[in-house]
Scaffold this motif. Structure first.
Motif, PDB file in Angstrom:
ATOM      1  N   GLY A   1      10.135  13.792   3.767  1.00 50.33           N
ATOM      2  CA  GLY A   1      10.972  14.058   2.529  1.00 50.33           C
ATOM      3  C   GLY A   1      11.005  12.899   1.672  1.00 50.33           C
ATOM      4  O   GLY A   1      11.350  12.844   0.616  1.00 50.33           O
ATOM      5  N   ARG A   2      10.334  11.732   2.049  1.00 50.94           N
ATOM      6  CA  ARG A   2      10.265  10.555   1.334  1.00 50.94           C
ATOM      7  C   ARG A   2       8.897  10.397   0.772  1.00 50.94           C
ATOM      8  O   ARG A   2       8.311   9.352   0.322  1.00 50.94           O
ATOM      9  CB  ARG A   2      10.796   9.356   1.837  1.00 50.94           C
ATOM     10  CG  ARG A   2      12.230   9.335   2.224  1.00 50.94           C
ATOM     11  CD  ARG A   2      12.774   8.128   2.805  1.00 50.94           C
ATOM     12  NE  ARG A   2      12.031   7.605   4.007  1.00 50.94           N
ATOM     13  CZ  ARG A   2      12.511   8.108   5.217  1.00 50.94           C
ATOM     14  NH1 ARG A   2      13.754   8.799   5.300  1.00 50.94           N
ATOM     15  NH2 ARG A   2      11.921   7.822   6.476  1.00 50.94           N
ATOM     16  N   GLY A   3       8.138  11.428   0.939  1.00 54.90           N
ATOM     17  CA  GLY A   3       6.632  11.348   0.560  1.00 54.90           C
ATOM     18  C   GLY A   3       5.811  10.498   1.195  1.00 54.90           C
ATOM     19  O   GLY A   3       5.045   9.412   0.664  1.00 54.90           O
ATOM     20  N   ASP A   4       5.858  10.297   2.707  1.00 48.35           N
ATOM     21  CA  ASP A   4       5.175   9.515   3.532  1.00 48.35           C
ATOM     22  C   ASP A   4       3.877   9.708   3.393  1.00 48.35           C
ATOM     23  O   ASP A   4       3.094  10.135   4.365  1.00 48.35           O
ATOM     24  CB  ASP A   4       5.920   9.349   4.806  1.00 48.35           C
ATOM     25  CG  ASP A   4       5.301   8.172   5.794  1.00 48.35           C
ATOM     26  OD1 ASP A   4       5.853   8.080   7.029  1.00 48.35           O
ATOM     27  OD2 ASP A   4       4.348   7.683   5.308  1.00 48.35           O
ATOM     28  N   ALA A   5       3.135   8.947   2.281  1.00 51.25           N
ATOM     29  CA  ALA A   5       1.538   9.346   2.303  1.00 51.25           C
ATOM     30  C   ALA A   5       0.779   8.538   3.454  1.00 51.25           C
ATOM     31  O   ALA A   5      -0.200   9.218   3.868  1.00 51.25           O
ATOM     32  CB  ALA A   5       1.170   8.671   0.892  1.00 51.25           C
ATOM     33  N   ASP A   6       1.252   7.459   3.899  1.00 55.85           N
ATOM     34  CA  ASP A   6       0.607   6.796   4.852  1.00 55.85           C
ATOM     35  C   ASP A   6       0.495   7.767   6.267  1.00 55.85           C
ATOM     36  O   ASP A   6      -0.464   7.776   7.026  1.00 55.85           O
ATOM     37  CB  ASP A   6       1.279   5.636   5.421  1.00 55.85           C
ATOM     38  CG  ASP A   6       1.193   4.402   4.102  1.00 55.85           C
ATOM     39  OD1 ASP A   6       0.138   4.517   3.456  1.00 55.85           O
ATOM     40  OD2 ASP A   6       1.752   3.501   4.118  1.00 55.85           O
ATOM     41  N   ARG A   7       1.526   8.131   6.516  1.00 55.32           N
ATOM     42  CA  ARG A   7       1.682   9.202   7.773  1.00 55.32           C
ATOM     43  C   ARG A   7       0.638  10.403   7.478  1.00 55.32           C
ATOM     44  O   ARG A   7      -0.245  10.844   8.553  1.00 55.32           O
ATOM     45  CB  ARG A   7       2.959   9.765   7.947  1.00 55.32           C
ATOM     46  CG  ARG A   7       3.815   9.048   8.508  1.00 55.32           C
ATOM     47  CD  ARG A   7       5.291   9.300   8.740  1.00 55.32           C
ATOM     48  NE  ARG A   7       5.453  10.361   9.587  1.00 55.32           N
ATOM     49  CZ  ARG A   7       6.167  11.350   9.641  1.00 55.32           C
ATOM     50  NH1 ARG A   7       7.261  11.525   8.879  1.00 55.32           N
ATOM     51  NH2 ARG A   7       6.060  12.467  10.548  1.00 55.32           N
ATOM     52  N   LEU A   8       0.618  10.793   6.454  1.00 49.25           N
ATOM     53  CA  LEU A   8      -0.338  11.877   6.034  1.00 49.25           C
ATOM     54  C   LEU A   8      -1.829  11.419   6.106  1.00 49.25           C
ATOM     55  O   LEU A   8      -2.824  12.097   6.385  1.00 49.25           O
ATOM     56  CB  LEU A   8      -0.149  12.381   4.625  1.00 49.25           C
ATOM     57  CG  LEU A   8      -1.080  13.763   4.305  1.00 49.25           C
ATOM     58  CD1 LEU A   8      -1.215  14.900   5.199  1.00 49.25           C
ATOM     59  CD2 LEU A   8      -0.650  14.438   2.904  1.00 49.25           C
ATOM     60  N   LEU A   9      -2.102  10.328   5.503  1.00 46.21           N
ATOM     61  CA  LEU A   9      -3.488   9.770   5.631  1.00 46.21           C
ATOM     62  C   LEU A   9      -4.050   9.418   7.163  1.00 46.21           C
ATOM     63  O   LEU A   9      -4.992   9.752   7.446  1.00 46.21           O
ATOM     64  CB  LEU A   9      -3.494   8.432   4.898  1.00 46.21           C
ATOM     65  CG  LEU A   9      -3.447   8.726   3.363  1.00 46.21           C
ATOM     66  CD1 LEU A   9      -3.396   7.174   2.693  1.00 46.21           C
ATOM     67  CD2 LEU A   9      -4.987   9.410   2.921  1.00 46.21           C
ATOM     68  N   LYS A  10      -3.061   9.315   8.039  1.00 47.48           N
ATOM     69  CA  LYS A  10      -3.348   8.761   9.307  1.00 47.48           C
ATOM     70  C   LYS A  10      -3.818  10.173   9.830  1.00 47.48           C
ATOM     71  O   LYS A  10      -4.652  10.240  10.978  1.00 47.48           O
ATOM     72  CB  LYS A  10      -2.284   8.367   9.899  1.00 47.48           C
ATOM     73  CG  LYS A  10      -2.021   6.686   9.623  1.00 47.48           C
ATOM     74  CD  LYS A  10      -0.984   6.202  10.428  1.00 47.48           C
ATOM     75  CE  LYS A  10      -0.521   4.841  10.041  1.00 47.48           C
ATOM     76  NZ  LYS A  10       0.553   4.102  10.681  1.00 47.48           N
ATOM     77  N   GLU A  11      -3.143  11.291   9.598  1.00 45.15           N
ATOM     78  CA  GLU A  11      -3.221  12.701  10.302  1.00 45.15           C
ATOM     79  C   GLU A  11      -4.626  13.223   9.681  1.00 45.15           C
ATOM     80  O   GLU A  11      -5.471  13.822  10.545  1.00 45.15           O
ATOM     81  CB  GLU A  11      -2.248  13.717  10.108  1.00 45.15           C
ATOM     82  CG  GLU A  11      -0.792  13.515  11.028  1.00 45.15           C
ATOM     83  CD  GLU A  11      -1.247  14.010  12.114  1.00 45.15           C
ATOM     84  OE1 GLU A  11      -1.531  15.093  12.362  1.00 45.15           O
ATOM     85  OE2 GLU A  11      -1.250  12.933  12.878  1.00 45.15           O
ATOM     86  N   LEU A  12      -4.939  12.874   8.452  1.00 44.23           N
ATOM     87  CA  LEU A  12      -5.962  13.246   8.099  1.00 44.23           C
ATOM     88  C   LEU A  12      -7.322  12.657   8.571  1.00 44.23           C
ATOM     89  O   LEU A  12      -8.365  13.120   8.721  1.00 44.23           O
ATOM     90  CB  LEU A  12      -6.113  13.272   6.443  1.00 44.23           C
ATOM     91  CG  LEU A  12      -5.131  14.297   5.708  1.00 44.23           C
ATOM     92  CD1 LEU A  12      -5.190  13.890   4.398  1.00 44.23           C
ATOM     93  CD2 LEU A  12      -5.666  15.590   5.884  1.00 44.23           C
ATOM     94  N   TRP A  13      -7.285  11.401   8.750  1.00 41.77           N
ATOM     95  CA  TRP A  13      -8.358  10.477   9.373  1.00 41.77           C
ATOM     96  C   TRP A  13      -8.552  10.868  10.650  1.00 41.77           C
ATOM     97  O   TRP A  13      -9.452  11.219  11.093  1.00 41.77           O
ATOM     98  CB  TRP A  13      -7.746   8.910   9.375  1.00 41.77           C
ATOM     99  CG  TRP A  13      -9.036   8.232   9.824  1.00 41.77           C
ATOM    100  CD1 TRP A  13      -8.929   7.488  11.123  1.00 41.77           C
ATOM    101  CD2 TRP A  13     -10.150   7.806   9.298  1.00 41.77           C
ATOM    102  NE1 TRP A  13      -9.934   6.697  11.367  1.00 41.77           N
ATOM    103  CE2 TRP A  13     -10.832   7.001  10.295  1.00 41.77           C
ATOM    104  CE3 TRP A  13     -10.745   8.133   8.105  1.00 41.77           C
ATOM    105  CZ2 TRP A  13     -12.079   6.496  10.046  1.00 41.77           C
ATOM    106  CZ3 TRP A  13     -12.228   7.741   7.849  1.00 41.77           C
ATOM    107  CH2 TRP A  13     -12.700   7.034   8.747  1.00 41.77           C
ATOM    108  N   ARG A  14      -7.383  11.307  11.479  1.00 41.15           N
ATOM    109  CA  ARG A  14      -7.720  11.815  12.929  1.00 41.15           C
ATOM    110  C   ARG A  14      -8.562  13.216  12.587  1.00 41.15           C
ATOM    111  O   ARG A  14      -9.368  13.149  13.579  1.00 41.15           O
ATOM    112  CB  ARG A  14      -6.164  12.227  13.364  1.00 41.15           C
ATOM    113  CG  ARG A  14      -6.297  12.909  14.858  1.00 41.15           C
ATOM    114  CD  ARG A  14      -5.034  13.036  15.500  1.00 41.15           C
ATOM    115  NE  ARG A  14      -4.427  14.253  14.919  1.00 41.15           N
ATOM    116  CZ  ARG A  14      -4.682  15.396  14.987  1.00 41.15           C
ATOM    117  NH1 ARG A  14      -5.643  15.810  15.741  1.00 41.15           N
ATOM    118  NH2 ARG A  14      -3.879  16.194  14.387  1.00 41.15           N
TER     119      ARG A  14
END
Length: 285
Positions: free
Chosen positions: A236-249
């Protein structure tokens, strides 16, 4: 790596009279943000709430085609038994022509027996659905070619596969087959341009199985795009870092394209954030 936008929930798009304008803004924003593809589910009911809005998929894609210019369009995925194959080939080729060559056929065996029974649509046991899926893909490919011969299969018989206007895509609209089952992976390796599998921790194993089927079919595994669906992990706070980590995986697991389901897409802000912070970053992977 590429990102596609998967719209799997229309409940935040407002009342029925607002759905069209909101959907148009979502599609236009996704295209401007750099999403490569836009997909919608081919369901008649929402899986968790039958009262939630779920527009018919190909009508929806035709509407989106008229509001966009470059983003690719597809279902994720059509149940093979829901439409006669000759009609499905005509629907997808029409979408391809009217969109200027942006249509995909996303297709699978179908899994929602309750939905099919509720609407009186054919379904059948799993083995039969996979057989029908294979024949459907064969019919679509034949219809999109210059071959107008009859088609005679175990489940479908067509007197002619004439199709006009011809698709704009060359040599034909691209095909994605969805499913983790061995038969789905085999069919993707033989017939498809892309395979969609689950994105869990064992995703690499599924992709390796797909590559094995490609080798058995005599196809270059790199010729079959590997795709999967990911729910945006932002809190809900736009956690771009979390999304990037998932995409890198997923990139490390072998995925070429990820279909991102974005909560709150109707507000447009999450799409703009992904376009600004995520898409430029992953484009170099």
């Amino acid at each position: 790596m590429r990102l596609a936008l998967h719209i799997d929930d229309y409940s935040g798009f407002g009342a029925p009279g607002e759905l069209g304008p909101v959907l148009a803004r979502v599609a236009e924003t996704a295209e401007s943000a750099g999403f490569a593809r836009l997909s919608v589910p081919d369901h008649m009911w929402h899986a968790e709430d039958a009262a939630a809005p779920m527009p018919e998929s190909y009508t929806t894609l035709g509407f989106v085609a008229a509001r966009t210019r470059s983003i690719e369009l597809q279902t994720l995925v059509t149940a093979a038994t829901y439409r006669p194959p000759g009609l499905l080939a005509k629907i997808v080729s029409t979408l391809d022509v009217l969109s200027g060559g942006r249509a995909w056929l996303g297709i699978g065996p179908g899994r929602n027996a309750g939905e099919a029974a509720g609407l009186g649509l054919p379904f059948g046991p799993a083995g039969e659905r996979f057989d029908r899926l294979e024949e459907t893909v064969q019919i679509c490919r034949q219809t999109w070619s210059v071959n107008c011969d009859p088609f005679v299969g175990e489940h479908y018989r067509l007197g002619s596969t004439v199709g006009s206007p011809r698709p704009v895509s060359r040599p034909r609209p691209r095909i994605l087959i969805g499913g983790d089952e061995e038969e789905a992976l085999r069919l993707a390796a033989v017939y498809a341009d892309a395979s969609n599998v689950r994105t869990g921790q064992d995703a690499r194993h599924r992709i390796d199985r797909l590559r094995g089927h490609c080798a058995e079919a005599g196809r270059d595994p790199d010729a079959v795009e590997t795709t999967g669906v990911l729910s945006h992990p932002a809190d809900g706070r736009g956690d771009a870092d979390r999304l990037l980590k998932e995409l890198w995986r997923l990139n490390e697991s072998g995925f070429d394209t990820v279909y991102l389901a974005v909560p709150g897409a109707g507000t447009l802000t999450p799409l703009e954030t992904v376009g600004a912070k995520i898409i430029p970053e992953i484009a170099t992977w």
